[in-house]
Design an enzyme around this catalytic site. Structure first.
Site, PDB file in Angstrom:
ATOM      1  N   ARG A  62      31.538  -2.569   8.674  1.00  0.00           N
ATOM      2  CA  ARG A  62      32.494  -1.499   8.959  1.00  0.00           C
ATOM      3  C   ARG A  62      33.935  -2.000   8.802  1.00  0.00           C
ATOM      4  O   ARG A  62      34.269  -3.094   9.213  1.00  0.00           O
ATOM      5  CB  ARG A  62      32.281  -0.981  10.382  1.00  0.00           C
ATOM      6  CG  ARG A  62      33.233   0.117  10.765  1.00  0.00           C
ATOM      7  CD  ARG A  62      32.730   0.956  11.899  1.00  0.00           C
ATOM      8  NE  ARG A  62      32.793   0.288  13.182  1.00  0.00           N
ATOM      9  CZ  ARG A  62      32.478   0.882  14.326  1.00  0.00           C
ATOM     10  NH1 ARG A  62      32.014   2.120  14.316  1.00  0.00           N
ATOM     11  NH2 ARG A  62      32.558   0.233  15.452  1.00  0.00           N
ATOM     12  N   LYS A  83      28.977   8.114  15.472  1.00  0.00           N
ATOM     13  CA  LYS A  83      29.531   9.181  16.319  1.00  0.00           C
ATOM     14  C   LYS A  83      30.946   9.559  15.869  1.00  0.00           C
ATOM     15  O   LYS A  83      31.279  10.732  15.794  1.00  0.00           O
ATOM     16  CB  LYS A  83      29.575   8.738  17.797  1.00  0.00           C
ATOM     17  CG  LYS A  83      28.211   8.349  18.354  1.00  0.00           C
ATOM     18  CD  LYS A  83      28.279   8.032  19.847  1.00  0.00           C
ATOM     19  CE  LYS A  83      29.159   6.849  20.210  1.00  0.00           C
ATOM     20  NZ  LYS A  83      28.686   5.555  19.688  1.00  0.00           N
ATOM     21  N   ARG A 135      27.901  -5.810  22.775  1.00  0.00           N
ATOM     22  CA  ARG A 135      28.053  -4.358  22.906  1.00  0.00           C
ATOM     23  C   ARG A 135      26.695  -3.660  22.950  1.00  0.00           C
ATOM     24  O   ARG A 135      26.524  -2.674  23.671  1.00  0.00           O
ATOM     25  CB  ARG A 135      28.882  -3.803  21.739  1.00  0.00           C
ATOM     26  CG  ARG A 135      30.363  -4.153  21.882  1.00  0.00           C
ATOM     27  CD  ARG A 135      31.089  -4.034  20.569  1.00  0.00           C
ATOM     28  NE  ARG A 135      31.256  -2.674  20.133  1.00  0.00           N
ATOM     29  CZ  ARG A 135      31.427  -2.320  18.859  1.00  0.00           C
ATOM     30  NH1 ARG A 135      31.432  -3.238  17.898  1.00  0.00           N
ATOM     31  NH2 ARG A 135      31.595  -1.064  18.549  1.00  0.00           N
ATOM     32  N   ARG A 142      30.034   6.365  29.481  1.00  0.00           N
ATOM     33  CA  ARG A 142      29.219   5.206  29.104  1.00  0.00           C
ATOM     34  C   ARG A 142      28.494   4.624  30.301  1.00  0.00           C
ATOM     35  O   ARG A 142      27.750   3.663  30.142  1.00  0.00           O
ATOM     36  CB  ARG A 142      30.120   4.130  28.523  1.00  0.00           C
ATOM     37  CG  ARG A 142      30.158   4.051  26.989  1.00  0.00           C
ATOM     38  CD  ARG A 142      31.202   2.997  26.639  1.00  0.00           C
ATOM     39  NE  ARG A 142      31.055   2.389  25.353  1.00  0.00           N
ATOM     40  CZ  ARG A 142      31.709   2.771  24.256  1.00  0.00           C
ATOM     41  NH1 ARG A 142      32.463   3.833  24.270  1.00  0.00           N
ATOM     42  NH2 ARG A 142      31.585   2.084  23.131  1.00  0.00           N
ATOM     43  N   ARG A 201      37.421  -4.389  12.968  1.00  0.00           N
ATOM     44  CA  ARG A 201      37.692  -4.385  14.408  1.00  0.00           C
ATOM     45  C   ARG A 201      37.254  -5.719  15.000  1.00  0.00           C
ATOM     46  O   ARG A 201      36.197  -6.225  14.651  1.00  0.00           O
ATOM     47  CB  ARG A 201      36.902  -3.248  15.077  1.00  0.00           C
ATOM     48  CG  ARG A 201      37.559  -1.915  14.934  1.00  0.00           C
ATOM     49  CD  ARG A 201      36.675  -0.772  15.380  1.00  0.00           C
ATOM     50  NE  ARG A 201      35.988  -0.988  16.647  1.00  0.00           N
ATOM     51  CZ  ARG A 201      35.297  -0.044  17.285  1.00  0.00           C
ATOM     52  NH1 ARG A 201      35.207   1.173  16.778  1.00  0.00           N
ATOM     53  NH2 ARG A 201      34.703  -0.302  18.420  1.00  0.00           N
TER      54      ARG A 201
HETATM   55  P1  AMP Z   1      34.159   2.471  20.780  1.00  0.00           P
HETATM   56  O1  AMP Z   1      35.247   2.703  19.798  1.00  0.00           O
HETATM   57  O2  AMP Z   1      33.618   3.736  21.398  1.00  0.00           O
HETATM   58  O3  AMP Z   1      33.061   1.579  20.251  1.00  0.00           O
HETATM   59  O4  AMP Z   1      34.833   1.683  22.014  1.00  0.00           O
HETATM   60  C1  AMP Z   1      35.423   0.418  21.823  1.00  0.00           C
HETATM   61  C2  AMP Z   1      35.570  -0.302  23.141  1.00  0.00           C
HETATM   62  O5  AMP Z   1      36.437   0.441  24.008  1.00  0.00           O
HETATM   63  C3  AMP Z   1      34.299  -0.499  23.948  1.00  0.00           C
HETATM   64  O6  AMP Z   1      33.535  -1.611  23.513  1.00  0.00           O
HETATM   65  C4  AMP Z   1      34.872  -0.701  25.347  1.00  0.00           C
HETATM   66  O7  AMP Z   1      35.445  -1.984  25.489  1.00  0.00           O
HETATM   67  C5  AMP Z   1      36.011   0.308  25.350  1.00  0.00           C
HETATM   68  N1  AMP Z   1      35.531   1.637  25.799  1.00  0.00           N
HETATM   69  C6  AMP Z   1      35.471   2.758  25.048  1.00  0.00           C
HETATM   70  N2  AMP Z   1      34.985   3.791  25.768  1.00  0.00           N
HETATM   71  C7  AMP Z   1      34.714   3.301  27.002  1.00  0.00           C
HETATM   72  C8  AMP Z   1      34.165   3.850  28.179  1.00  0.00           C
HETATM   73  N3  AMP Z   1      33.772   5.140  28.239  1.00  0.00           N
HETATM   74  N4  AMP Z   1      34.036   3.039  29.267  1.00  0.00           N
HETATM   75  C9  AMP Z   1      34.428   1.750  29.226  1.00  0.00           C
HETATM   76  N5  AMP Z   1      34.918   1.147  28.135  1.00  0.00           N
HETATM   77  C10 AMP Z   1      35.073   1.917  27.023  1.00  0.00           C
END
Ligand code: AMP
Length: 208
Positions: free
Chosen positions: A122, A13, A166, A88, A155
């Site tokens: 990654r 994404k 996740r 989410r 990360r």
């Molecule tokens: P991402 O980069 O989208 O994979 O997000 C990394 C982490 O940020 C996730 O595993 C959550 O801990 C937190 N996070 C990101 N977006 C959200 C969301 N919409 N709601 C809750 N936690 C989020």
């Protein structure tokens, strides 16, 4: 164009959003990037969410919704936006519906096996957020960002135990959003297992 990118972690994404941002001239809003920037800058919000991100769990809706509400109120969102990683949960989707209408919700379809392969390889530039993969999209010089030359990092939530968590969180809390948005006629599917330029071509096609 107001759109949401939906799909499991590792579906690409963020990579496609970076292309779409240029093409459509609208901001890419990644809630994960917003949280990571707060952590890096040592803000109060960053301190509150640091351990949650490292574990692969979700930040509470109230915090996340407020952050997105503030971001969407900025002038650059007036012509549209790409929301990546938000909503989410159903609660977040309901809150978003009160903030704005949407033109499309893109469902990035990909198998779990492929996602695990992608996430474990990654790497990321910590300052620009640019994304690489040790096999599928390696940097020109191993371990270094192509433009800034900085050391790439993994990360903390791309380590195996956090990846598993996740994916469970995605299935339980986020996948139901596909039916939620399908019932509103907003879902556009793309095959996210292809190469980034192919996925981007598909995206342009489904968005018309
Ligand atoms: P991402 O980069 O989208 O994979 O997000 C990394 C982490 O940020 C996730 O595993 C959550 O801990 C937190 N996070 C990101 N977006 C959200 C969301 N919409 N709601 C809750 N936690 C989020």
């Amino acid at each position: 164009m107001r759109m949401v990118f939906l799909g499991p972690p590792g579906a690409g994404k963020g990579t496609i959003a970076a292309l779409a941002r240029e093409y459509y001239g609208i901001p890419h809003i990644s809630t994960g990037d917003l949280f990571r920037n707060n952590i890096k800058n040592g803000t109060e919000l960053g301190l509150r969410v640091k351990s949650i991100l490292a574990s692969g769990g979700l930040v509470p809706d109230s915090i996340t919704i407020e952050m997105v509400r503030n971001r969407l109120a900025e002038p650059d969102c007036a012509r549209g936006f790409i929301l990546d990683g938000f909503p989410r949960t159903i609660g977040q989707a309901d809150a978003l519906a009160e903030m704005t209408g949407l033109d499309a919700v893109v469902d990035f379809r990909i198998s779990k096996e492929e996602v695990v392969k992608r996430l474990s390889g990654r790497r990321m530039c910590p300052s620009t957020g640019r994304i690489y993969h040790i096999l599928f999209n390696p940097p020109k010089v191993e371990g270094k960002d192509d433009e800034t030359g900085e050391d790439l990092v993994q990360r903390p939530d791309d380590r195996e135990d956090a990846i598993v968590h996740r994916l469970e969180v995605y299935e339980e809390q986020t996948e139901p959003l596909i039916a939620y948005y399908a019932s509103k006629g907003l879902i556009k599917e793309v095959d996210a297992s292809l190469k980034p330029d192919q996925v981007f071509d598909l995206l342009k096609k489904v968005l018309g």
